[in-house]
Scaffold this motif. Structure first.
Motif, short mmCIF file in Angstrom:
data_model
loop_
_atom_site.label_atom_id
_atom_site.label_comp_id
_atom_site.label_asym_id
_atom_site.label_seq_id
_atom_site.Cartn_x
_atom_site.Cartn_y
_atom_site.Cartn_z
N ILE A 102 2.26 -4.78 1.49
CA ILE A 102 3.66 -4.90 1.94
C ILE A 102 4.54 -5.48 0.84
CG2 ILE A 102 5.19 -6.08 3.57
CD1 ILE A 102 2.93 -5.73 5.67
N SER A 103 4.07 -6.52 0.19
CA SER A 103 4.88 -7.11 -0.88
C SER A 103 4.99 -6.17 -2.08
CB SER A 103 4.33 -8.48 -1.31
OG SER A 103 3.01 -8.36 -1.78
N GLY A 104 3.94 -5.41 -2.37
CA GLY A 104 4.01 -4.43 -3.45
C GLY A 104 4.98 -3.30 -3.14
N ASP A 105 4.90 -2.78 -1.91
CA ASP A 105 5.83 -1.71 -1.52
C ASP A 105 7.27 -2.17 -1.59
OD1 ASP A 105 3.67 -0.05 -1.04
OD2 ASP A 105 3.71 -0.32 1.14
N TYR A 106 7.51 -3.35 -1.07
CA TYR A 106 8.88 -3.87 -1.08
C TYR A 106 9.34 -4.19 -2.51
CZ TYR A 106 13.08 -6.37 0.14
OH TYR A 106 14.39 -6.76 0.22
N GLY A 107 8.42 -4.64 -3.34
CA GLY A 107 8.76 -4.91 -4.74
C GLY A 107 9.16 -3.65 -5.49
N ALA A 108 8.42 -2.55 -5.29
CA ALA A 108 8.75 -1.28 -5.94
C ALA A 108 10.09 -0.75 -5.42
CB ALA A 108 7.64 -0.26 -5.71
N TYR A 109 10.29 -0.85 -4.12
CA TYR A 109 11.55 -0.42 -3.50
C TYR A 109 12.73 -1.23 -4.08
CZ TYR A 109 15.15 -0.56 0.19
OH TYR A 109 16.33 -0.56 0.88
N SER A 110 12.55 -2.54 -4.17
CA SER A 110 13.61 -3.42 -4.67
C SER A 110 13.92 -3.16 -6.14
CB SER A 110 13.23 -4.89 -4.48
OG SER A 110 13.08 -5.17 -3.12
N THR A 119 3.40 8.01 4.48
CA THR A 119 2.87 7.86 3.13
C THR A 119 2.21 6.51 2.91
OG1 THR A 119 5.04 7.18 2.29
CG2 THR A 119 4.44 9.50 2.06
N ARG A 120 2.18 5.69 3.91
CA ARG A 120 1.42 4.44 3.80
C ARG A 120 -0.07 4.70 4.00
NH1 ARG A 120 4.61 2.50 0.81
NH2 ARG A 120 5.46 4.54 1.02
N PHE A 121 -0.44 5.61 4.88
CA PHE A 121 -1.86 5.79 5.18
C PHE A 121 -2.32 7.25 5.13
CE2 PHE A 121 0.49 5.82 9.11
CZ PHE A 121 -0.05 6.86 9.83
N LEU A 122 -1.53 8.18 5.64
CA LEU A 122 -1.98 9.56 5.69
C LEU A 122 -1.86 10.24 4.33
CD1 LEU A 122 -3.12 11.74 7.53
CD2 LEU A 122 -0.79 12.37 8.13
N PHE A 123 -0.76 10.04 3.66
CA PHE A 123 -0.52 10.60 2.33
C PHE A 123 -0.32 9.46 1.34
CE2 PHE A 123 1.53 13.56 5.41
CZ PHE A 123 0.55 14.54 5.37
N SER A 124 -1.27 8.54 1.31
CA SER A 124 -1.08 7.31 0.53
C SER A 124 -0.97 7.55 -0.97
CB SER A 124 -2.21 6.31 0.83
OG SER A 124 -3.46 6.87 0.51
N GLY A 125 -1.41 8.70 -1.45
CA GLY A 125 -1.30 8.98 -2.88
C GLY A 125 0.12 9.09 -3.38
N ILE A 126 1.04 9.50 -2.50
CA ILE A 126 2.44 9.61 -2.93
C ILE A 126 3.27 8.42 -2.45
CG2 ILE A 126 2.43 12.11 -3.15
CD1 ILE A 126 3.83 12.26 -0.42
N GLY A 127 2.64 7.47 -1.80
CA GLY A 127 3.34 6.29 -1.29
C GLY A 127 4.14 5.53 -2.34
N PRO A 128 3.56 5.25 -3.53
CA PRO A 128 4.33 4.53 -4.54
C PRO A 128 5.60 5.26 -4.98
CG PRO A 128 2.01 4.46 -5.07
CD PRO A 128 2.16 5.40 -3.92
N ILE A 165 -0.22 -1.64 8.29
CA ILE A 165 -1.14 -2.17 9.29
C ILE A 165 -2.21 -1.11 9.60
CG2 ILE A 165 -1.35 -2.79 11.75
CD1 ILE A 165 1.31 -4.32 11.43
N VAL A 166 -1.77 0.13 9.80
CA VAL A 166 -2.72 1.22 10.05
C VAL A 166 -3.64 1.38 8.85
CG1 VAL A 166 -2.94 3.70 10.45
CG2 VAL A 166 -1.16 2.42 11.62
N TYR A 167 -3.08 1.41 7.64
CA TYR A 167 -3.84 1.60 6.41
C TYR A 167 -4.90 0.51 6.23
CZ TYR A 167 -4.52 1.67 1.28
OH TYR A 167 -5.04 1.70 0.01
N CYS A 168 -4.49 -0.73 6.31
CA CYS A 168 -5.42 -1.84 6.05
C CYS A 168 -6.51 -1.93 7.11
CB CYS A 168 -4.65 -3.16 5.94
SG CYS A 168 -3.59 -3.23 4.48
N PHE A 169 -6.13 -1.86 8.37
CA PHE A 169 -7.15 -1.93 9.42
C PHE A 169 -8.12 -0.76 9.33
CE2 PHE A 169 -4.50 -5.10 11.56
CZ PHE A 169 -5.49 -5.96 12.02
N PHE A 170 -7.62 0.43 9.06
CA PHE A 170 -8.48 1.60 8.99
C PHE A 170 -9.51 1.48 7.87
CE2 PHE A 170 -9.27 5.99 7.46
CZ PHE A 170 -9.89 6.50 8.60
#
Length: 194
Positions: A59-67, A108-117, A142-147
């Protein structure tokens, strides 16, 4: 079997940093790292610690890249506009993204995580609302990490085979969805021309 709580703090910091950096499109192998660490856990306490650490890193990484993209968008967008073919593609993607931004970020967080960044960066460049972005990444991560912690924890002996199957079928799913979308557009176009 390695107990996560008995691991040296340096391993956990290393784990956090690599998962965090994956959100910036740095190829760190975060998915494999999460599953392999989960396969080394000895009980649910360790797995819960790993989920919490993974969630905070993603979550912090995603928000950091977005910011970062949002901060530099005034410098980056004019460079994209100067390149004709990129600008045309950006306009098409922007229209589609504006319509489906929440769903795109979430999937793109879990199903297509390769393009998430790349979606993280594009979300910042297109200046989608922080609330929308945060809600999508939190629920998706949450889905990604738990899975993936679940796979590592319960399939500790065979997780490598399961991950390779998931990666193989993800590409198939992407191509199938793309094919369905193209067929849908062709049918829509043909029905308009009648």
């Amino acid at each position: 079997m390695i107990d996560i709580f008995s691991l040296d703090m340096y391993y956990l910091v290393y784990f956090f940093l690599l998962v965090f950096l994956a959100s910036f499109a740095i190829p760190t192998g975060a998915l494999v790292l999460i599953v392999s660490f989960a396969s080394a856990t000895s009980d649910w306490n360790d797995a819960i610690l790993l989920v919490a650490l993974s969630l905070s890193a993603t979550i912090s990484g995603d928000y950091g890249a977005y910011s970062a993209a949002r901060y530099f968008r005034k410098k980056i967008n004019p460079m994209i506009e100067k390149i004709g073919w990129m600008e045309k593609k950006r306009i098409v993607v922007q229209k589609l993204f504006n319509r489906y931004s929440y769903h795109t970020v979430f999937l793109t967080r879990f199903l297509f995580s390769g393009i998430g960044p790349y979606v993280n960066y594009f979300s910042g460049l297109q200046n989608i609302k922080k609330e929308t972005f945060l809600k999508a990444i939190i629920l998706g991560e949450i889905v990604y990490c738990f899975f993936y912690v679940f796979i590592g924890y319960y399939f500790r002996e065979t997780w490598q085979e399961i991950i390779s199957l998931i990666l193989d079928y993800t590409a198939s799913i992407i191509f199938a969805l793309l094919g369905l979308y193209i067929v849908y557009k062709i049918i829509k176009l043909l029905s308009k021309n009648k």
